[in-house]
Design a protein around this motif. Structure first.
Motif, PDB file in Angstrom:
ATOM      1  N   ILE A 171     -12.424  10.889  67.616  1.00 22.21           N
ATOM      2  CA  ILE A 171     -11.245  10.914  67.053  1.00 22.21           C
ATOM      3  C   ILE A 171     -10.227   9.691  67.584  1.00 22.21           C
ATOM      4  N   LEU A 172     -10.210   9.341  68.873  1.00 23.59           N
ATOM      5  CA  LEU A 172      -9.486   8.369  69.475  1.00 23.59           C
ATOM      6  C   LEU A 172      -9.905   6.967  68.676  1.00 23.59           C
ATOM      7  N   GLU A 184     -11.517   6.181  66.074  1.00 23.75           N
ATOM      8  CA  GLU A 184     -11.274   6.218  64.619  1.00 23.75           C
ATOM      9  C   GLU A 184      -9.678   5.939  64.209  1.00 23.75           C
ATOM     10  N   LYS A 185      -8.697   6.531  64.957  1.00 28.14           N
ATOM     11  CA  LYS A 185      -7.447   6.400  64.800  1.00 28.14           C
ATOM     12  C   LYS A 185      -6.974   5.202  65.519  1.00 28.14           C
ATOM     13  N   GLY A 186      -7.752   4.377  66.411  1.00 30.00           N
ATOM     14  CA  GLY A 186      -7.276   3.176  66.772  1.00 30.00           C
ATOM     15  C   GLY A 186      -6.716   3.336  68.493  1.00 30.00           C
ATOM     16  N   PHE A 187      -6.711   4.573  68.913  1.00 33.00           N
ATOM     17  CA  PHE A 187      -6.100   4.915  70.211  1.00 33.00           C
ATOM     18  C   PHE A 187      -7.220   4.605  71.428  1.00 33.00           C
ATOM     19  N   ALA A 234      -1.758  11.043  70.816  1.00 27.48           N
ATOM     20  CA  ALA A 234      -2.745  10.691  69.811  1.00 27.48           C
ATOM     21  C   ALA A 234      -3.506  11.566  69.365  1.00 27.48           C
ATOM     22  N   GLY A 293      -2.240  14.529  68.562  1.00 26.74           N
ATOM     23  CA  GLY A 293      -1.232  15.516  67.586  1.00 26.74           C
ATOM     24  C   GLY A 293      -1.048  16.590  68.305  1.00 26.74           C
TER      25      GLY A 293
END
Length: 199
Positions: free
Chosen positions: A64-65, A67-70, A196, A198
Motif C-alpha cells: 500500500i505504501l 503504491e501510494k508513493g510513501f 500514509a 490514513g
C-alpha cells in the motif's frame, strides 16, 4: 482506565533471537499475577502475539505504501552506504540516505526487484516540518530535511520496529504510546506512517 493488557513479542530481528526468553517472560508475568487479554484484531487468542507470525499483514501494508508513493525499494549495498555516511560526517551533515534509488526509473526498479536483494524505505514528505504533542515536553517539531528515509522492510522480508509497531498499534487498538527519551526522534516517522495509511 478499563483498558486491556496484551503481550506482543517484537521478534522481527531474528539475529537477536534467544531461545527460552519468551517462556521466561510469560512465567515472570504469571508469578506477578498478571494475565493477558486478547487483542481486538485477533479473536479467541490471548497471546502472546509474535510479530514474526504477522509478516503477511506487514507485506500488504508495504505494498500500500509503495503504491501510494510513501515508500520505495532501495538496492544500495552496505559499502555504498558506509561511504555516504563517512562523506556526510566529514562535511558535518546529519547522516541520512541520499535517495539514490528513488531516482531509478520504474523499469529499472521492476528489473532489480526481480533479481536483487533490497530493502524498502519510507519516503519522508518534502514538507517543512512535522510536529506533535508530547505529554511531557509539549509541542515538538522536527525539520523534515533532517529525518532519514528509514528502512521499513529488511532484505530478509522482516519489517523493522518502526513499521511493525505502527501497524500493530493500530490493528490492536493501542491508544497510548510510552517510550524512552531515545525514541523521541522516531516519532515523526511513525506520524508519517499513520498519515500514509490514513489512520
Amino acid at each position: 482506565n478499563n483498558g486491556k493488557i496484551i503481550l506482543r513479542i517484537e521478534d522481527t530481528d531474528q539475529s537477536r533471537k534467544v531461545e527460552g526468553v519468551v517462556e521466561n517472560l510469560i512465567l515472570t508475568f504469571k508469578n506477578l499475577g498478571i494475565s493477558f487479554d486478547e487483542s481486538p484484531d485477533i479473536k479467541g487468542d490471548s497471546g502472546p502475539y509474535f510479530q514474526s507470525q504477522r509478516l503477511s499483514l506487514y507485506r500488504k501494508c508495504i505494498d500500500i505504501l509503495i503504491e501510494k508513493g510513501f515508500a520505495y525499494p532501495c538496492f544500495c549495498k552496505p559499502d555504498r552506504l558506509d561511504k555516504l555516511r563517512l562523506k556526510m560526517q566529514s562535511k558535518k551533515l546529519s547522516t541520512k540516505y541520499d535517495r539514490y534509488c528513488l531516482g531509478l526509473s520504474k523499469e529499472e526498479v521492476k528489473k532489480k526487484c526481480a533479481s536483487k536483494s533490497h530493502v524498502i524505505r519510507l519516503k519522508i514528505p518534502d514538507t517543512d516540518s512535522i510536529s506533535f504533542n508530547d505529554l511531557i515536553r509539549g509541542e515538538i517539531k522536527f525539520k523534515t530535511d533532517e529525518i532519514d528515509d528509514q528502512i521499513l522492510m529488511k532484505s530478509d522480508g522482516f519489517p523493522t520496529y518502526h513499521l511493525a509497531n505502527v501497524i500493530d498499534d493500530f490493528h490492536m487498538g493501542i491508544t497510548q504510546v510510552i517510550r524512552g527519551e531515545e525514541w523521541l526522534s522516531s516519532t515523526p516517522k511513525h506520524i508519517v506512517l499513520y498519515k500514509a495509511f490514513g489512520w
